[in-house]
Scaffold this active site. Sequence first.
Site, PDB file in Angstrom:
ATOM      1  N   SER A 261       0.857  -1.198   0.000  1.00  0.00           N
ATOM      2  CA  SER A 261       0.000   0.000   0.000  1.00  0.00           C
ATOM      3  C   SER A 261       0.881   1.232   0.000  1.00  0.00           C
ATOM      4  O   SER A 261       2.000   1.211   0.541  1.00  0.00           O
ATOM      5  CB  SER A 261      -0.879   0.013   1.249  1.00  0.00           C
ATOM      6  OG  SER A 261      -1.493   1.286   1.393  1.00  0.00           O
TER       7      SER A 261
ATOM      8  N   TYR B 298      -1.667  -0.826  10.285  1.00  0.00           N
ATOM      9  CA  TYR B 298      -1.770  -1.128   8.845  1.00  0.00           C
ATOM     10  C   TYR B 298      -0.493  -0.696   8.116  1.00  0.00           C
ATOM     11  O   TYR B 298       0.056  -1.446   7.297  1.00  0.00           O
ATOM     12  CB  TYR B 298      -2.997  -0.406   8.292  1.00  0.00           C
ATOM     13  CG  TYR B 298      -3.301  -0.675   6.846  1.00  0.00           C
ATOM     14  CD1 TYR B 298      -3.870  -1.886   6.440  1.00  0.00           C
ATOM     15  CD2 TYR B 298      -3.053   0.285   5.862  1.00  0.00           C
ATOM     16  CE1 TYR B 298      -4.157  -2.123   5.100  1.00  0.00           C
ATOM     17  CE2 TYR B 298      -3.349   0.060   4.533  1.00  0.00           C
ATOM     18  CZ  TYR B 298      -3.906  -1.141   4.157  1.00  0.00           C
ATOM     19  OH  TYR B 298      -4.202  -1.374   2.832  1.00  0.00           O
TER      20      TYR B 298
ATOM     21  N   LYS C 203       2.104  -3.064   6.016  1.00  0.00           N
ATOM     22  CA  LYS C 203       2.386  -2.899   4.579  1.00  0.00           C
ATOM     23  C   LYS C 203       3.864  -2.575   4.346  1.00  0.00           C
ATOM     24  O   LYS C 203       4.451  -3.018   3.358  1.00  0.00           O
ATOM     25  CB  LYS C 203       1.465  -1.825   3.986  1.00  0.00           C
ATOM     26  CG  LYS C 203      -0.018  -2.206   4.026  1.00  0.00           C
ATOM     27  CD  LYS C 203      -0.286  -3.500   3.252  1.00  0.00           C
ATOM     28  CE  LYS C 203      -1.759  -3.863   3.209  1.00  0.00           C
ATOM     29  NZ  LYS C 203      -2.030  -5.052   2.407  1.00  0.00           N
TER      30      LYS C 203
HETATM   31  P1  NAI Z   1     -11.546  -5.598   0.792  1.00  0.00           P
HETATM   32  O1  NAI Z   1     -11.780  -5.358   2.237  1.00  0.00           O
HETATM   33  O2  NAI Z   1     -12.612  -5.257  -0.176  1.00  0.00           O
HETATM   34  O3  NAI Z   1     -11.124  -7.106   0.544  1.00  0.00           O
HETATM   35  C1  NAI Z   1     -10.194  -7.763   1.368  1.00  0.00           C
HETATM   36  C2  NAI Z   1     -10.401  -9.240   1.220  1.00  0.00           C
HETATM   37  O4  NAI Z   1      -9.521  -9.925   2.137  1.00  0.00           O
HETATM   38  C3  NAI Z   1     -11.824  -9.680   1.599  1.00  0.00           C
HETATM   39  O5  NAI Z   1     -12.283 -10.571   0.622  1.00  0.00           O
HETATM   40  C4  NAI Z   1     -11.652 -10.369   2.935  1.00  0.00           C
HETATM   41  O6  NAI Z   1     -12.585 -11.376   3.183  1.00  0.00           O
HETATM   42  C5  NAI Z   1     -10.260 -10.946   2.790  1.00  0.00           C
HETATM   43  N1  NAI Z   1      -9.673 -11.271   4.077  1.00  0.00           N
HETATM   44  C6  NAI Z   1      -9.544 -10.479   5.161  1.00  0.00           C
HETATM   45  N2  NAI Z   1      -9.024 -11.167   6.184  1.00  0.00           N
HETATM   46  C7  NAI Z   1      -8.814 -12.431   5.748  1.00  0.00           C
HETATM   47  C8  NAI Z   1      -8.293 -13.605   6.346  1.00  0.00           C
HETATM   48  N3  NAI Z   1      -7.889 -13.631   7.612  1.00  0.00           N
HETATM   49  N4  NAI Z   1      -8.218 -14.720   5.597  1.00  0.00           N
HETATM   50  C9  NAI Z   1      -8.636 -14.727   4.314  1.00  0.00           C
HETATM   51  N5  NAI Z   1      -9.133 -13.639   3.685  1.00  0.00           N
HETATM   52  C10 NAI Z   1      -9.229 -12.506   4.402  1.00  0.00           C
HETATM   53  O7  NAI Z   1     -10.198  -4.828   0.470  1.00  0.00           O
HETATM   54  P2  NAI Z   1      -9.529  -4.352  -0.902  1.00  0.00           P
HETATM   55  O8  NAI Z   1      -9.631  -2.890  -0.950  1.00  0.00           O
HETATM   56  O9  NAI Z   1      -9.987  -5.153  -2.036  1.00  0.00           O
HETATM   57  O10 NAI Z   1      -7.996  -4.685  -0.568  1.00  0.00           O
HETATM   58  C11 NAI Z   1      -7.284  -5.774  -1.080  1.00  0.00           C
HETATM   59  C12 NAI Z   1      -5.817  -5.618  -0.693  1.00  0.00           C
HETATM   60  O11 NAI Z   1      -5.311  -4.400  -1.218  1.00  0.00           O
HETATM   61  C13 NAI Z   1      -5.595  -5.551   0.819  1.00  0.00           C
HETATM   62  O12 NAI Z   1      -4.395  -6.199   1.158  1.00  0.00           O
HETATM   63  C14 NAI Z   1      -5.464  -4.066   1.069  1.00  0.00           C
HETATM   64  O13 NAI Z   1      -4.728  -3.783   2.229  1.00  0.00           O
HETATM   65  C15 NAI Z   1      -4.756  -3.612  -0.186  1.00  0.00           C
HETATM   66  N6  NAI Z   1      -4.927  -2.200  -0.460  1.00  0.00           N
HETATM   67  C16 NAI Z   1      -6.182  -1.655  -0.633  1.00  0.00           C
HETATM   68  C17 NAI Z   1      -6.307  -0.288  -0.854  1.00  0.00           C
HETATM   69  C18 NAI Z   1      -7.626   0.383  -1.040  1.00  0.00           C
HETATM   70  O14 NAI Z   1      -7.651   1.631  -1.090  1.00  0.00           O
HETATM   71  N7  NAI Z   1      -8.744  -0.311  -1.167  1.00  0.00           N
HETATM   72  C19 NAI Z   1      -5.118   0.574  -0.915  1.00  0.00           C
HETATM   73  C20 NAI Z   1      -3.872  -0.103  -0.730  1.00  0.00           C
HETATM   74  C21 NAI Z   1      -3.795  -1.449  -0.517  1.00  0.00           C
END
Ligand code: NAI
Length: 271
Positions: free
Chosen positions: A166, A179, A183
């Site tokens: 991130s 967080y 990251k």
């Molecule tokens: P989101 O919250 O929509 O999806 C995250 C996914 O991870 C969900 O499907 C959730 O069920 C799964 N998850 C969480 N804990 C888990 C566990 N213990 N075991 C298995 N699955 C688990 O988030 P998003 O936005 O799609 O983020 C995806 C990745 O990108 C994350 O690592 C996030 O930190 C990173 N990211 C997101 C940003 C954003 O602005 N949305 C910015 C920078 C990085």
Amino acid sequence: MSVVDQVPETRQPASQPQQQREAHKVLQGKKALITGGSRGIGRATVLALAEAGADVAINYQRCGDAAEDVCRAARKLEVHANLFQADIAREADAQRMVNAILDEFGGIDILVNNAGITRDKTFLKMGRALWDEVLEVNLTGTFNVTRAILPGMVERGWGRVINLASIVGQTGNFGQINYAVSKGGLIAFTMTLAREVARRGVTVNAVAPGFIDTDMTKGMPEAALAAVQAMTPMGRLGRPDEIAAAVLFLATPQASYITGQVLPVNGGMYM
Ligand code: NAI
């Protein structure tokens, strides 16, 4: 039998235009595992890799309906796709999941460590529970899954590990010390592992998104979102497919000389 199991998987003989399309599928024959694949960036990544011809193992933790939906969408792209439930933060659960995936897929060539969570508080208000929870999913979860998948890649002499870092791991962010540390840790994980397996045919890279329009950012207050947009030269949040495109690139054979890198995809917010 789940609804997904009822989606027919039989492949018809390819027509000529279909054969031409398939010739352009850069990931044909590759097998990918995407953690947290049921929504947001994970969902977009599953579909981008499947569109490029990769078979996809989709990990999800809780959103069963959403996961079935993305699995059905992947199967429509005529790849092998299946769902694997696990909490990646729990080592035994992650290992059980990987065993089931290896039994079914035979091996994993592309691992996308996407699952992640936020639990925001300023440092002075943050207790150990929130600190531990975020590090256990974002950092230890990535360790658990990668530790179980990597030996097969090294054995076969080919692999791609792509971690979702991130912008916050590069700059820090108010109210997100757990967080940001997770990251930043993933970036160090990426560089270190890249050095260790570079001669074994495995590349390890990270994508560092800026602020992307997913459930994760939907929870942010209006004023904070407006501030983010004002600080982003492109003046908008990113879309999940814009992150998936970067992951896809790093997964392709064309990215063979790129390792240990952090690819920022942030609308110019940090340069
Ligand atoms: P989101 O919250 O929509 O999806 C995250 C996914 O991870 C969900 O499907 C959730 O069920 C799964 N998850 C969480 N804990 C888990 C566990 N213990 N075991 C298995 N699955 C688990 O988030 P998003 O936005 O799609 O983020 C995806 C990745 O990108 C994350 O690592 C996030 O930190 C990173 N990211 C997101 C940003 C954003 O602005 N949305 C910015 C920078 C990085």
